[in-house]
Every structure is written in C-alpha cells, then in structure tokens.
Design a protein around this motif. Structure first.
Motif, PDB file in Angstrom:
ATOM      1  N   LYS A 194       0.829  -1.208   0.000  1.00 40.15           N
ATOM      2  CA  LYS A 194       0.000   0.000   0.000  1.00 40.15           C
ATOM      3  C   LYS A 194       0.861   1.255   0.000  1.00 40.15           C
ATOM      4  N   ARG A 195       0.416   2.197  -0.824  1.00 39.16           N
ATOM      5  CA  ARG A 195       1.111   3.470  -0.892  1.00 39.16           C
ATOM      6  C   ARG A 195       0.668   4.373   0.265  1.00 39.16           C
ATOM      7  N   ILE A 196      -0.589   4.174   0.699  1.00 38.95           N
ATOM      8  CA  ILE A 196      -1.136   4.995   1.780  1.00 38.95           C
ATOM      9  C   ILE A 196      -1.234   4.155   3.048  1.00 38.95           C
ATOM     10  N   GLN A 197      -0.391   4.453   3.996  1.00 39.54           N
ATOM     11  CA  GLN A 197      -0.458   3.723   5.261  1.00 39.54           C
ATOM     12  C   GLN A 197      -1.054   4.606   6.335  1.00 39.54           C
ATOM     13  N   ARG A 198      -0.854   5.917   6.135  1.00 39.36           N
ATOM     14  CA  ARG A 198      -1.406   6.890   7.066  1.00 39.36           C
ATOM     15  C   ARG A 198      -2.078   7.965   6.237  1.00 39.36           C
ATOM     16  N   PRO A 199      -3.067   8.652   6.821  1.00 37.89           N
ATOM     17  CA  PRO A 199      -3.749   9.695   6.062  1.00 37.89           C
ATOM     18  C   PRO A 199      -2.775  10.686   5.427  1.00 37.89           C
ATOM     19  N   SER A 200      -1.686  11.026   6.137  1.00 38.31           N
ATOM     20  CA  SER A 200      -0.797  12.072   5.627  1.00 38.31           C
ATOM     21  C   SER A 200       0.020  11.617   4.423  1.00 38.31           C
ATOM     22  N   ASP A 201       0.053  10.309   4.158  1.00 36.50           N
ATOM     23  CA  ASP A 201       0.848   9.852   3.025  1.00 36.50           C
ATOM     24  C   ASP A 201       0.322  10.432   1.718  1.00 36.50           C
ATOM     25  N   ALA A 224      -1.668  16.676   8.944  1.00 39.52           N
ATOM     26  CA  ALA A 224      -0.440  15.932   9.245  1.00 39.52           C
ATOM     27  C   ALA A 224       0.557  16.075   8.102  1.00 39.52           C
ATOM     28  N   GLU A 225       0.034  16.041   6.876  1.00 39.34           N
ATOM     29  CA  GLU A 225       0.942  16.193   5.737  1.00 39.34           C
ATOM     30  C   GLU A 225       1.597  17.564   5.754  1.00 39.34           C
ATOM     31  N   LYS A 226       0.783  18.580   6.080  1.00 39.54           N
ATOM     32  CA  LYS A 226       1.322  19.937   6.123  1.00 39.54           C
ATOM     33  C   LYS A 226       2.383  20.030   7.220  1.00 39.54           C
ATOM     34  N   ALA A 227       2.087  19.445   8.383  1.00 43.81           N
ATOM     35  CA  ALA A 227       3.057  19.491   9.490  1.00 43.81           C
ATOM     36  C   ALA A 227       4.337  18.772   9.095  1.00 43.81           C
ATOM     37  N   ASN A 228       4.195  17.610   8.451  1.00 42.60           N
ATOM     38  CA  ASN A 228       5.384  16.862   8.031  1.00 42.60           C
ATOM     39  C   ASN A 228       6.263  17.699   7.113  1.00 42.60           C
ATOM     40  N   SER A 229       5.613  18.321   6.095  1.00 43.75           N
ATOM     41  CA  SER A 229       6.444  19.015   5.112  1.00 43.75           C
ATOM     42  C   SER A 229       6.975  20.325   5.695  1.00 43.75           C
ATOM     43  N   THR A 230       6.144  21.024   6.487  1.00 47.55           N
ATOM     44  CA  THR A 230       6.634  22.275   7.070  1.00 47.55           C
ATOM     45  C   THR A 230       7.797  22.003   8.018  1.00 47.55           C
ATOM     46  N   GLU A 261       7.468  21.034  15.339  1.00 47.42           N
ATOM     47  CA  GLU A 261       7.851  19.728  15.867  1.00 47.42           C
ATOM     48  C   GLU A 261       6.739  19.191  16.759  1.00 47.42           C
ATOM     49  N   ALA A 262       6.222  20.096  17.615  1.00 48.56           N
ATOM     50  CA  ALA A 262       5.143  19.702  18.521  1.00 48.56           C
ATOM     51  C   ALA A 262       3.913  19.284  17.717  1.00 48.56           C
ATOM     52  N   ARG A 263       3.567  20.100  16.717  1.00 51.39           N
ATOM     53  CA  ARG A 263       2.383  19.790  15.907  1.00 51.39           C
ATOM     54  C   ARG A 263       2.554  18.461  15.189  1.00 51.39           C
ATOM     55  N   GLN A 264       3.725  18.302  14.561  1.00 54.74           N
ATOM     56  CA  GLN A 264       3.953  17.089  13.774  1.00 54.74           C
ATOM     57  C   GLN A 264       3.879  15.862  14.673  1.00 54.74           C
ATOM     58  N   TYR A 265       4.508  15.982  15.840  1.00 54.98           N
ATOM     59  CA  TYR A 265       4.542  14.850  16.774  1.00 54.98           C
ATOM     60  C   TYR A 265       3.122  14.430  17.159  1.00 54.98           C
ATOM     61  N   ILE A 266       2.307  15.427  17.496  1.00 57.01           N
ATOM     62  CA  ILE A 266       0.948  15.113  17.950  1.00 57.01           C
ATOM     63  C   ILE A 266       0.090  14.592  16.795  1.00 57.01           C
ATOM     64  N   LEU A 267       0.225  15.230  15.621  1.00 58.66           N
ATOM     65  CA  LEU A 267      -0.601  14.794  14.491  1.00 58.66           C
ATOM     66  C   LEU A 267      -0.251  13.365  14.084  1.00 58.66           C
ATOM     67  N   GLU A 268       1.049  13.046  14.139  1.00 57.38           N
ATOM     68  CA  GLU A 268       1.446  11.672  13.810  1.00 57.38           C
ATOM     69  C   GLU A 268       0.822  10.704  14.816  1.00 57.38           C
ATOM     70  N   HIS A 269       0.833  11.133  16.081  1.00 63.38           N
ATOM     71  CA  HIS A 269       0.210  10.324  17.134  1.00 63.38           C
ATOM     72  C   HIS A 269      -1.294  10.131  16.840  1.00 63.38           C
ATOM     73  N   LEU A 270      -1.939  11.211  16.397  1.00 67.43           N
ATOM     74  CA  LEU A 270      -3.369  11.131  16.077  1.00 67.43           C
ATOM     75  C   LEU A 270      -3.622  10.152  14.935  1.00 67.43           C
ATOM     76  N   GLU A 271      -2.725  10.173  13.960  1.00 64.42           N
ATOM     77  CA  GLU A 271      -2.888   9.235  12.842  1.00 64.42           C
ATOM     78  C   GLU A 271      -2.836   7.797  13.338  1.00 64.42           C
TER      79      GLU A 271
END
Lengths: 289, 478
Positions: free
Chosen positions: A34-41, B409-415, B96-106
């Motif tokens: 799968k390419r998408i494992q998490r929503p952010s992917d 989460a994607e925005k936090a990751n890239s930012t 960093e804080a945002r990314q950490y929490i959003l990843e946790h939420l995912e």
C-alpha cells in the motif's frame, strides 16, 4: 565558503538519515503493498479511497442481499414446483373420477389419495428455508397452516433492498397460493367419494386447472425476479471489479517503480557511506610527520 | 639609544605570543566537536614602537619595532545568524510539537485499516442489513449485537486515547515551562559572570558560547526576543514580557484553568497574566491541545451523540420479537459514554427489527419476519444527512475528520522538514564562520611552532652577540 570537518560530517549524517528514511518508507510500502499507510501519506488519494471503500462495501452488501433473495425465491419455486406435480396428479385423479363406470372401491381409493395428497400440500405449504417458513408471510417463525388447515401467517410479503432505495418483493404468502384450496380439496374428495361425476368434471377439474394456472403464473414471476436479481448480481460484481481497480490504482504501490526507487536509494546510501568513509578520515594531520 | 638587552625582550615577546597562539590553537582543536563552540583567533599586533631621536629631528631614522603581543582573543561568530537561528528554531519547535501530535493522532485513528472506526461502523451497518433479511434469526441478532459492541468499544477507546493524549500534552507543557525557568536562570547566571569578565576588560568567549547554546535551547521552547546591554548581558523577552533582565529572571508558571477542563495555562508568576506565546514548542503543544485535539474530541462526540439520538429514535418506533417497543438501542450521550443499552445487552429479542404491522394476536404489532425497521436503521448510517447542518451522512462526516487529519499531518510533516532544513542551513552558515577546521588549526600549529622556533633562534643569536660583547671584547693584548 569556509567548510569545516563538522559541516561535512553533519551533512553526511543528515543525508544518510534522509536516505535511510526514504528506504524505510519504500520497504514498508513494498512489504504492505500500500502506498497509503497513514492519512498524511496522500490526503487527497485517501479521501478517494475512503469513498471507494464505502462504495465497495455497499455493492458487496447489495450483492449479498440479492443472493439472499435468490436463494429464497429458488426455495419458493422448488416448493411450488412440487405443488405443480401434485396438482397434475389431481388433474389425473379428477379425469379418472369423471368416469361413471368406476367401482365404489376405486372411488374410495381415489378419495383417499386426494386426502393424502392434501396432507402433502400442507407439508409443501409449511416448507422451511433456512429454518424459516416460506409461505407464512412475515410470520416466518410459525407454519403457514396448522393441522386444521387454518392459515396462521399474514398477507405481508417482504422486501429486500437490492440497491440504494430499490426494493424487490421476494416472498409469496400462503394465502395467495393456497387460499381456500384445502376446502376445495375436501369438496373434491367428497364428490369423488359420492361419485358426483357432474360436480367433479364441471367444478373440481376447473378449480384444479385454475390453481395450476395460478401457480404457474406465480412461478413465472418468481423466475423473472430471479433473472432480474442475477443480472443485478452480475452488474454489482462488475461494479465491484471496477471499484477495486480504482482503489488499487489509487492506493496500491507500483511495485516495479517502488523496487526501482528502493534500488536507487540503496545505491545512494552506499555511495554516501563510501564517500563518508573516505573523506572523513583524511585531514592535514595525515600528511604531517 | 636602544638598550643592550632590548632585543632579548623582543624575542621574549615573540615566544610569549606564539606560545599563546599555540594555546589558542590547542583550545580550538580540543573543542573541535564541542556543540556551540566558536573557534577563537588570537589577534596578534606589534607592540608600540620605540621612537629613536636624532640631532636634527626629534624623531628619525624612524620608529623601531619592539616585538609582538596578542592584543585579544577573538571569538569568530556572526551574531545576526544567531538571531536568525533563534527565530527559526522557535518556529521549528512549534512545528515539531504539531507534527509529533498529528502523527500520534494518525496512529490513534488508525485509518485506513480493518480495525478503525470506519471499518467497525461498516461492519455494524452490514449486520443491520443481515438483520433486515433475517429478523427472526437469533444468531443474526447476536452477531449484530456483537458488532455494535465492537463499534461502541472502538469509539470509546479512541475517545479515551484522545483525552489521554490531551492530558499527556498538558503534562509536557508543565515540564517545558519548568525547563524554560531553569534555562532562564542559567542564562541569568551566565549574564552575571559575563558582565564581570567584560568589566575586567576581557573577552568571555567560552562563556558567550555556553550562553548562546542555552538561548538556542530556550528558543526551541518559546519564541524569544534577545537584546544585548552595554555589559554584554542578554535581556530576553517572551511574548512581550521580560523573562530575563540581566541578572534576574521573571519566571513563568502554570495554573490549572477550571474553564478549560482543568488544563494548565502558562502565566507570569509575578503578574498572574497569561503569557502571550507566539512560537516554540510550548505554543505548538498548547495549540494542539486546545484547538486540534479538542476538534477531534468534539467531532467524535458529535458523531456519537447524533448517532445515539437518531438511532434510538428510530429503534424505539420499532418492535422486538416479543412485541417490545420504545426500547433504546444505545445508551450514553457522547463518544465517552456510548454503549449498547441495558435492554439490548440483556435480551436479543428487544432489538426492534420490525415496524408496526398489527396483525396476529401473538405479535400484536411487529412481525417476526419483518425487518423493515432494521432497514430504516441502516439508512441512518448510510443515507440520512444528519451532519453538517443536513449536508453530510455519518460516513461522510467521519471521512471528513480523517481527511482533515491527513491534510494537517501532511502539512506538518512538510513544514517541519522545511523548517529543519532552514535551521540546518543557518547552523551550517554559522559553522562556516565559527566551526573549527582541523586543517586550518594544523596549519596554524605549524605556523606558530615555526615562529616560536625562529624566535628561539633569534634569542640564541642575541645571546651569542652579547656573549661576544661581554666575553671577547676589550681583551687586546691579553
């Protein structure tokens, strides 16, 4: 720009980390498919996927409903098929009983057969499919007719949802099929017993034939429904294949591409390690006495 | 006239100077890998020349050099880059804080998967359809109840994970505020020493490096504004208030806010006013705790509450196998409390699959083979527009939550990635100026060593001259 050893080593370890995390991502993509494992992917593709999941689940459900309906209809048809052969036998009995030369014993024998077959029809009326009575309307947990040939069901057919807000009536109630036929059979037996040829050939044969026609009509309509449902199942299956293809396109890993990328990242990783090993051990110190 | 031994003094100065330069080089090499260390460079100047008087002019043939000295030891560092690093580090800390929490939420929502809320809800919907077809089958009823339990369990579990995460963030904020105070105190302590060293007209190079590291660490936690006073002391303000003023600090503290679920606010200890944070990890955590997590918790509650109300409404209108009616299917009022009702938990018969058909005496209302109410219940999940002011179905509403999570989460990751590269770049720029280069230091080592050796030879030469003068002069005829 002035460059120090620390800058080189920092840069190197940063790049190695970056490459490693890319390799890690490719590994997990390849191992899960799968390419998408998490929503952010890929949030955009994720939304499409979620919608497709719903559609697939829905199509699956309607397919299952249709199959449930088909099995119910086929069970009903089988029971009515049996009823048809019994009615044919009644026809023969009636023709035989119309013959004025029959002996009393023969007439009694025929009347006994009619009563016997009446009991058989009772059994048919109380046919169960998956432990549910086919002809009791919505009173599916009790027999359609009791031992006194009294109808215990209701006149409600039931609907199955075979598509969003599309319903199909699948049941036939005992009322509809049998009506007052049991009483008619009693009269028939009495007429035969009494040798009332006029009644047998004028009334009873007609009753039997019109019942036969009615049952055949019902069976034809059941068959038409089965046909329609089978077409529906085919359509839903096709739809599901399409949905699954879309889903796969949307979220599955392009294995060849990912493997290529992985190979490339591995080469980058090796090059970084090799370069690091070579550069970092050399300083001016190496060339001083 | 120059003094006889003046040349020896010149040689001695050269020895001293080069020895000191070697010392500085050694210090640089020792600290080549010390974090935050700025390389030091001896500023070597000639000592004031000696003016040789003559008869026809008061100064000439010229000034005579008197040797060399190290006038100061300079710290190589670009202050402007430090300010930039502080700013960008704050921003990095926040993301960093945002990314950490959003990843946790995912991870908490665990979508897409077979065990997330979405899959559980679909399973429940599927069972309802099965019930609509076989309302008289107790095994179908049991399966439906099981699926409802799994669904409500998943909702409750997700809810408690969200509130646990919120509580964890709250604890982190308390710890980080403590850390801010500790760092502020340490910076103030350095201010005291630095002020003294500068007062003694010396360069507190290593102390400045140490303090700079602390400020950077501090800016990771809160966005700071740093100014320098005449004595080299840092004054640091946070969100418009003064945190460090020279030798003293005005500490922050946390206070439980009863209006915000007993979670903490960050306030000034002295005034009790809320600190108006504009960046840094603490700000990031507070934002996540109060805005993002609250959004997800509220959304889950809305989902649960709406489902409970509408589902129970329709369920209560239907009839169970033994003519039970007005029975709720769910109990509870939000995602924390949702569960199947006691009636359903106790008797499968009470699941109201049938609508009112009112025919036979044993089943005065519902019919055992009637699944029309179950069918109505499926529509609540898949078709009724219950959410977003009547614009969304339940699954659209939930998918919307997940989509928002994905986008955030994607925005936090890239930012965060960008912010990290920016901070790395600035560190590299600073390193380019302040970093120790072993090659350079080795070259210096050779340079200073040779100069030292040559100076020694110079002293030997003067020594020989003097020897000749003292021992071999005026011995004619001896």
């Amino acid at each position: 720009m002035r460059v120090t050893e620390k800058m080189i080593s920092n840069g190197l370890s940063r790049n190695i980390n970056k490459t490693m995390s890319r390799i890690d991502k490719k590994y997990s993509e390849l191992s899960s498919g799968k390419r998408i494992q998490r929503p952010s992917d890929d949030p955009v593709a994720l939304v499409t996927s979620l919608r497709l999941y719903d559609s697939i689940k829905e199509a699956d459900r309607y397919k299952e409903n249709a199959q449930n309906a088909i099995s119910w209809l086929e069970a009903s048809d089988a029971a009515l098929g049996e009823l048809t052969s019994v009615l044919h036998r009644f026809e023969e009995v009636a023709v035989a009983a119309s013959n004025g030369t029959l002996t009393r014993e023969s007439r009694e024998g025929l009347a006994a057969e009619i009563r016997e077959l009446k009991n058989h029809i009772l059994q048919i009326a109380n046919t169960q499919h998956e432990r549910r009575y086919l002809f009791s309307g919505q009173q599916t947990i009790r027999p359609a007719y009791d031992q006194n040939f009294k109808y215990q069901g209701d006149s409600r057919r039931f609907n199955i949802e075979v598509g969003a807000d599309t319903y199909l009536e699948v049941s036939v109630t005992g009322d509809e099929v049998f009506g007052d036929f049991f009483e008619k059979l009693d009269q028939f037996a009495t007429h035969v017993d009494a040798g009332d040829i006029v009644q047998v050939s004028n009334v009873d044969i007609k009753e039997i034939q019109s019942k036969l026609d009615q049952v055949l009509d019902i069976r034809a309509s059941l068959g038409a429904k089965v046909n329609r449902l089978e077409k529906n199942v085919d359509r839903l299956e096709l739809l599901n294949i399409q949905f699954n293809q879309l889903l796969s396109k949307n979220e599955d890993v392009d294995i060849a591409g990912a493997a290529m990328e992985l190979k490339m990242q591995e080469s980058v990783y090796q090059a970084a390690l090799a370069t690091g090993a070579r550069i970092l051990q050399i300083t001016l110190v190496n060339y001083l006495r | 006239m120059r003094s006889t031994f003046g040349s020896l003094e010149t040689g001695l100065r050269a020895l001293r100077t080069n020895q000191l330069a070697l010392q500085v080089t050694g210090h640089n090499i020792s600290n080549a890998d010390t974090p935050g260390y700025s390389r030091q460079v001896p500023v070597i100047n000639p000592t004031p020349p000696f003016t040789y008087p003559a008869l026809n002019r008061h100064a000439g043939p010229g000034q005579i050099g008197t040797g060399v000295e190290v006038s100061s030891i300079m710290r190589m560092r670009e202050a402007f880059l430090d300010y930039q690093i502080q700013n960008e580090t704050s921003s990095k800390g926040q993301w960093e804080a945002r990314q950490y929490i959003l990843e946790h939420l995912e991870v908490i929502f665990n979508e897409p998967s077979d065990s997330g809320i979405s899959a559980r809800l679909t399973q429940f919907w599927d069972s309802l359809h099965e019930l609509a077809f076989r309302p008289d089958d107790s095994s179908v009823r049991a399966a439906l109840r099981e699926d409802a339990i799994v669904f409500t369990d998943t909702l409750r579990h997700t809810y408690s994970q969200l509130t646990d995460l919120q509580a964890d963030i709250d604890k982190s904020v308390i710890n980080l505020v403590d850390k801010v105070n500790t760092l502020a105190q340490q910076i103030a302590d350095y201010n005291v020493i630095i002020c003294k060293v500068i007062g003694a007209n010396q360069d507190p190079n290593d102390l400045l490096d140490q303090r700079e590291r602390l400020v950077e660490e501090l800016s990771q936690l809160v966005k700071v504004n740093v100014t320098n006073d005449a004595f080299g002391r840092y004054n640091i303000s946070v969100g418009g208030g003064i945190l460090v003023a020279g030798d003293s600090i005005s500490p922050l503290m946390t206070e439980r806010n009863l209006d915000n679920g007993r979670m903490v606010d960050v306030i000034w200890q002295v005034t009790g006013k809320e600190v108006n944070l504009t960046g840094g990890k603490i700000k990031g955590f507070l934002e996540m705790r109060d805005e993002e997590l609250s959004y997800y918790i509220d959304s889950l509650n809305t989902l649960a509450a709406t489902l409970i109300t509408r589902f129970n409404e329709v369920h209560a209108e239907g009839f169970g196998l033994k003519d039970s009616t007005s029975v709720p299917f769910f109990k509870g009022y939000n995602a924390e409390t949702i569960d199947i009702s006691t009636e359903i938990a106790m008797a499968l018969d009470t699941i109201a699959a049938s609508i009112d058909v009112a025919i036979p005496p044993e089943f005065p209302h519902g019919a055992p083979g009637n699944g029309d109410n179950a069918l109505r219940l499926t529509k609540i999940i898949s078709q009724e527009l219950l959410f977003g002011n009547g614009t969304m179905t339940l699954s659209q509403f939930y998918n919307g939550i997940i989509a928002k999570l994905g986008i955030d989460a994607e925005k936090a990751n890239s930012t965060l990635k960008n912010q990290e590269s920016l901070v790395n770049y600035l560190h590299d720029r600073q390193e380019s100026i302040a970093g120790v280069s072993i090659d350079e230091e080795m070259t210096n080592l050779i340079k200073y060593q040779n100069a030292y050796n040559a100076s020694s030879r110079y002293i030997t030469t003067i020594d020989e001259i003097l020897d000749t003068l003292i021992k071999s002069t005026g011995v004619v005829g001896r």
